[in-house]
Design an enzyme around this catalytic site. Sequence first.
Site, PDB file in Angstrom:
ATOM      1  N   GLY A  45       0.845  -1.187   0.000  1.00 15.96           N
ATOM      2  CA  GLY A  45       0.000   0.000   0.000  1.00 15.96           C
ATOM      3  C   GLY A  45       0.879   1.234   0.000  1.00 15.96           C
ATOM      4  N   CYS A  92       6.544  -0.025   7.074  1.00 17.19           N
ATOM      5  CA  CYS A  92       6.082   1.133   6.304  1.00 17.19           C
ATOM      6  C   CYS A  92       7.189   1.567   5.347  1.00 17.19           C
ATOM      7  CB  CYS A  92       5.733   2.264   7.265  1.00 17.19           C
ATOM      8  SG  CYS A  92       5.178   3.759   6.444  1.00 17.19           S
ATOM      9  N   LEU A  93       6.811   1.878   4.104  1.00 17.53           N
ATOM     10  CA  LEU A  93       7.801   2.316   3.119  1.00 17.53           C
ATOM     11  C   LEU A  93       8.449   3.647   3.505  1.00 17.53           C
ATOM     12  CD1 LEU A  93       6.006   1.326  -0.224  1.00 17.53           C
ATOM     13  CD2 LEU A  93       7.733   0.057   1.067  1.00 17.53           C
ATOM     14  N   HIS A 134      -3.983   1.084   7.641  1.00 23.31           N
ATOM     15  CA  HIS A 134      -2.633   1.659   7.723  1.00 23.31           C
ATOM     16  C   HIS A 134      -2.522   2.861   6.777  1.00 23.31           C
ATOM     17  CE1 HIS A 134       1.903   1.188   7.981  1.00 23.31           C
ATOM     18  NE2 HIS A 134       1.773   1.911   6.896  1.00 23.31           N
TER      19      HIS A 134
END
Length: 194
Positions: A45, A92-93, A134
């Site tokens: 995502g 998380c990116l 998220h």
Amino acid sequence: MQLSIIHYPHPTLRIKSKPIRRVDAQLKNLVEQMFELMYEHEGVGLAANQVNLPLRLFVANPTGKRGEGEEFVMINPELQLPKGNETMQEGCLSLPGVHGQVKRPKSIRVSAFDLQGNPIEQTFDGFLSRVIQHENDHIDGMMFFDRMSEESQREIEEPLEELDAVFRGKQESGAIDSDPKLVAALKTWYDQYA
């Protein structure tokens, strides 16, 4: 415009994104770039503010692989009717190398629009529900660690401090603008889409 993923503690990550009022060819191109970046970085995502666009939009594919699973584009999402609870590890990116246990509802009802302006009214559960929650947190200016227990937050203090030091170092060297300049630059996107 070429997008890239911004990293904590970039100020855009803490801004509550504005609703999108219009979809044009440029926005569609930006969404395609978001999918490319998500796949390139092996994510599932990506929220618009993670690529420095302070807009209420995110993309997702729970497989994390182009050509597999289902791609979702959610514009101006609203989450309702949370049910159940489940704790799982999240990453998380925008926080490379940082992971933690996060408690979230197992299922969630989503009202949103897709890129063609069609309404999405659907209940999601399991992993995809977590991904959606998220990413929705991102467009509200929240990071996954904000939902972690104090004890769990202490476990990731060191990597967060390292990310902060790298970011501030780039600002001091002039490679990244100051926080006030970064925030002021967002007005362009508000004027165009919000």
